[in-house]
Design a protein around this motif. Structure first.
Motif, PDB file in Angstrom:
ATOM      1  N   PRO A   1       0.812  -1.221   0.000  1.00 31.86           N
ATOM      2  CA  PRO A   1       0.000   0.000   0.000  1.00 31.86           C
ATOM      3  C   PRO A   1       0.847   1.273   0.000  1.00 31.86           C
ATOM      4  CG  PRO A   1      -0.822  -1.551   1.636  1.00 31.86           C
ATOM      5  CD  PRO A   1       0.451  -2.113   1.093  1.00 31.86           C
ATOM      6  N   SER A   2       2.039   1.208   0.543  1.00 35.94           N
ATOM      7  CA  SER A   2       2.904   2.399   0.596  1.00 35.94           C
ATOM      8  C   SER A   2       3.306   2.895  -0.796  1.00 35.94           C
ATOM      9  CB  SER A   2       4.150   2.116   1.425  1.00 35.94           C
ATOM     10  OG  SER A   2       4.907   1.072   0.837  1.00 35.94           O
ATOM     11  N   LEU A   3       3.145   2.060  -1.826  1.00 33.59           N
ATOM     12  CA  LEU A   3       3.502   2.477  -3.186  1.00 33.59           C
ATOM     13  C   LEU A   3       2.319   3.012  -3.977  1.00 33.59           C
ATOM     14  CD1 LEU A   3       5.979  -0.232  -4.556  1.00 33.59           C
ATOM     15  CD2 LEU A   3       6.487   2.020  -3.667  1.00 33.59           C
ATOM     16  N   ALA A   4       1.138   3.016  -3.385  1.00 31.32           N
ATOM     17  CA  ALA A   4      -0.070   3.406  -4.112  1.00 31.32           C
ATOM     18  C   ALA A   4       0.068   4.773  -4.786  1.00 31.32           C
ATOM     19  CB  ALA A   4      -1.277   3.375  -3.190  1.00 31.32           C
ATOM     20  N   SER A   5       0.693   5.714  -4.124  1.00 30.76           N
ATOM     21  CA  SER A   5       0.812   7.051  -4.710  1.00 30.76           C
ATOM     22  C   SER A   5       2.221   7.346  -5.233  1.00 30.76           C
ATOM     23  CB  SER A   5       0.417   8.114  -3.675  1.00 30.76           C
ATOM     24  OG  SER A   5       1.283   8.041  -2.561  1.00 30.76           O
ATOM     25  N   ALA A   6       3.061   6.333  -5.281  1.00 31.14           N
ATOM     26  CA  ALA A   6       4.438   6.528  -5.760  1.00 31.14           C
ATOM     27  C   ALA A   6       4.464   6.716  -7.271  1.00 31.14           C
ATOM     28  CB  ALA A   6       5.300   5.318  -5.381  1.00 31.14           C
ATOM     29  N   VAL A   7       5.501   7.380  -7.742  1.00 28.41           N
ATOM     30  CA  VAL A   7       5.669   7.548  -9.187  1.00 28.41           C
ATOM     31  C   VAL A   7       6.114   6.221  -9.797  1.00 28.41           C
ATOM     32  CG1 VAL A   7       6.179  10.012  -9.006  1.00 28.41           C
ATOM     33  CG2 VAL A   7       8.058   8.365  -8.958  1.00 28.41           C
ATOM     34  N   GLU A   8       5.893   6.093 -11.090  1.00 26.86           N
ATOM     35  CA  GLU A   8       6.206   4.842 -11.780  1.00 26.86           C
ATOM     36  C   GLU A   8       7.670   4.422 -11.621  1.00 26.86           C
ATOM     37  OE1 GLU A   8       6.196   4.131 -16.330  1.00 26.86           O
ATOM     38  OE2 GLU A   8       4.143   3.803 -15.606  1.00 26.86           O
ATOM     39  N   LYS A   9       8.577   5.387 -11.643  1.00 23.65           N
ATOM     40  CA  LYS A   9      10.010   5.078 -11.497  1.00 23.65           C
ATOM     41  C   LYS A   9      10.266   4.368 -10.170  1.00 23.65           C
ATOM     42  CE  LYS A   9      14.528   7.391 -11.471  1.00 23.65           C
ATOM     43  NZ  LYS A   9      15.064   7.172 -10.139  1.00 23.65           N
ATOM     44  N   ARG A  10       9.686   4.856  -9.088  1.00 24.41           N
ATOM     45  CA  ARG A  10       9.870   4.250  -7.768  1.00 24.41           C
ATOM     46  C   ARG A  10       9.262   2.852  -7.721  1.00 24.41           C
ATOM     47  NH1 ARG A  10      12.117   2.120  -3.939  1.00 24.41           N
ATOM     48  NH2 ARG A  10      11.137   2.095  -1.922  1.00 24.41           N
ATOM     49  N   LYS A  11       8.084   2.674  -8.304  1.00 24.46           N
ATOM     50  CA  LYS A  11       7.444   1.358  -8.330  1.00 24.46           C
ATOM     51  C   LYS A  11       8.310   0.352  -9.087  1.00 24.46           C
ATOM     52  CE  LYS A  11       2.730   3.173  -8.273  1.00 24.46           C
ATOM     53  NZ  LYS A  11       1.480   3.262  -9.060  1.00 24.46           N
ATOM     54  N   ALA A  12       8.853   0.774 -10.220  1.00 21.34           N
ATOM     55  CA  ALA A  12       9.699  -0.110 -11.023  1.00 21.34           C
ATOM     56  C   ALA A  12      10.968  -0.492 -10.263  1.00 21.34           C
ATOM     57  CB  ALA A  12      10.045   0.554 -12.352  1.00 21.34           C
ATOM     58  N   GLU A  13      11.597   0.478  -9.610  1.00 24.08           N
ATOM     59  CA  GLU A  13      12.802   0.194  -8.823  1.00 24.08           C
ATOM     60  C   GLU A  13      12.493  -0.770  -7.676  1.00 24.08           C
ATOM     61  OE1 GLU A  13      13.761   4.145  -7.610  1.00 24.08           O
ATOM     62  OE2 GLU A  13      14.954   4.564  -9.403  1.00 24.08           O
ATOM     63  N   TYR A  14      11.398  -0.520  -7.000  1.00 20.31           N
ATOM     64  CA  TYR A  14      10.990  -1.368  -5.880  1.00 20.31           C
ATOM     65  C   TYR A  14      10.790  -2.805  -6.359  1.00 20.31           C
ATOM     66  CZ  TYR A  14       8.288  -3.039  -1.878  1.00 20.31           C
ATOM     67  OH  TYR A  14       7.832  -3.756  -0.804  1.00 20.31           O
ATOM     68  N   LEU A  15      10.025  -2.958  -7.444  1.00 21.76           N
ATOM     69  CA  LEU A  15       9.731  -4.296  -7.954  1.00 21.76           C
ATOM     70  C   LEU A  15      10.997  -5.023  -8.386  1.00 21.76           C
ATOM     71  CD1 LEU A  15       7.851  -6.547  -8.808  1.00 21.76           C
ATOM     72  CD2 LEU A  15       7.463  -5.315 -10.952  1.00 21.76           C
ATOM     73  N   ALA A  16      11.872  -4.369  -9.109  1.00 20.78           N
ATOM     74  CA  ALA A  16      13.107  -5.019  -9.564  1.00 20.78           C
ATOM     75  C   ALA A  16      13.959  -5.451  -8.375  1.00 20.78           C
ATOM     76  CB  ALA A  16      13.894  -4.095 -10.482  1.00 20.78           C
ATOM     77  N   GLY A  17      14.063  -4.605  -7.356  1.00 20.49           N
ATOM     78  CA  GLY A  17      14.841  -4.956  -6.165  1.00 20.49           C
ATOM     79  C   GLY A  17      14.253  -6.133  -5.415  1.00 20.49           C
ATOM     80  N   ARG A  18      12.926  -6.141  -5.244  1.00 22.41           N
ATOM     81  CA  ARG A  18      12.278  -7.253  -4.534  1.00 22.41           C
ATOM     82  C   ARG A  18      12.352  -8.536  -5.353  1.00 22.41           C
ATOM     83  NH1 ARG A  18      12.793  -3.132  -2.105  1.00 22.41           N
ATOM     84  NH2 ARG A  18      11.860  -2.758  -0.084  1.00 22.41           N
ATOM     85  N   TYR A  19      12.279  -8.411  -6.661  1.00 23.08           N
ATOM     86  CA  TYR A  19      12.392  -9.584  -7.538  1.00 23.08           C
ATOM     87  C   TYR A  19      13.777 -10.223  -7.392  1.00 23.08           C
ATOM     88  CZ  TYR A  19      12.472 -12.323 -11.847  1.00 23.08           C
ATOM     89  OH  TYR A  19      12.593 -13.339 -12.763  1.00 23.08           O
ATOM     90  N   CYS A  20      14.814  -9.407  -7.374  1.00 21.30           N
ATOM     91  CA  CYS A  20      16.174  -9.928  -7.207  1.00 21.30           C
ATOM     92  C   CYS A  20      16.348 -10.546  -5.822  1.00 21.30           C
ATOM     93  CB  CYS A  20      17.207  -8.825  -7.435  1.00 21.30           C
ATOM     94  SG  CYS A  20      17.369  -8.337  -9.169  1.00 21.30           S
ATOM     95  N   ALA A  21      15.843  -9.889  -4.796  1.00 20.80           N
ATOM     96  CA  ALA A  21      15.963 -10.432  -3.439  1.00 20.80           C
ATOM     97  C   ALA A  21      15.221 -11.760  -3.325  1.00 20.80           C
ATOM     98  CB  ALA A  21      15.408  -9.431  -2.431  1.00 20.80           C
ATOM     99  N   LYS A  22      14.035 -11.844  -3.894  1.00 26.57           N
ATOM    100  CA  LYS A  22      13.245 -13.077  -3.855  1.00 26.57           C
ATOM    101  C   LYS A  22      14.010 -14.221  -4.528  1.00 26.57           C
ATOM    102  CE  LYS A  22       8.908 -15.031  -5.455  1.00 26.57           C
ATOM    103  NZ  LYS A  22       7.572 -14.795  -5.963  1.00 26.57           N
ATOM    104  N   ASN A  23      14.625 -13.946  -5.674  1.00 25.05           N
ATOM    105  CA  ASN A  23      15.356 -14.989  -6.388  1.00 25.05           C
ATOM    106  C   ASN A  23      16.648 -15.378  -5.674  1.00 25.05           C
ATOM    107  OD1 ASN A  23      14.060 -15.837  -9.075  1.00 25.05           O
ATOM    108  ND2 ASN A  23      13.664 -13.654  -8.905  1.00 25.05           N
ATOM    109  N   ALA A  24      17.326 -14.421  -5.075  1.00 18.53           N
ATOM    110  CA  ALA A  24      18.545 -14.747  -4.319  1.00 18.53           C
ATOM    111  C   ALA A  24      18.205 -15.655  -3.145  1.00 18.53           C
ATOM    112  CB  ALA A  24      19.228 -13.469  -3.834  1.00 18.53           C
TER     113      ALA A  24
END
Length: 92
Positions: A45-68
């Motif tokens: 929910p904390s990303l609901a009002s975030a800009v697209e750049k922040r959402k993309a960065e967040y997702l890529a970081g969590r995706y890498c952490a999940k895979n590691a």
């Protein structure tokens, strides 16, 4: 899947510590909020009002952490944020 995340990389590491590294590149022009579902990552929910750049960065970081963590054999559970908004997980 879309072309948002590409060029996934798992470097070979040798050593005594349980360590895993997973990296990727992403193309922000392909980003959509649905990418969270495609990647099995909850949309906080904390990303609901975030800009697209922040959402993309967040997702890529969590995706890498999940895979590691998967490489280390850890069970699949949400990748949480620490007090600095960095990916964090359970600690022994």
């Amino acid at each position: 899947m879309t072309g948002f995340i590409y060029q996934e990389r798992i470097p070979e590491l040798r050593g005594a510590l349980p360590l895993a590294v997973f990296s990727c590149k992403y193309d922000r022009s392909y980003y959509k909020d649905e990418e969270f579902g495609y990647r099995g990552i909850g949309f906080p929910p904390s990303l609901a009002s975030a800009v697209e750049k922040r959402k993309a960065e967040y997702l890529a970081g969590r995706y890498c952490a999940k895979n590691a963590r998967s490489i280390l054999g850890e069970p699949d559970h949400p990748v949480l944020s620490d007090k600095h908004r960095c990916p964090s997980g359970p600690h022994p």
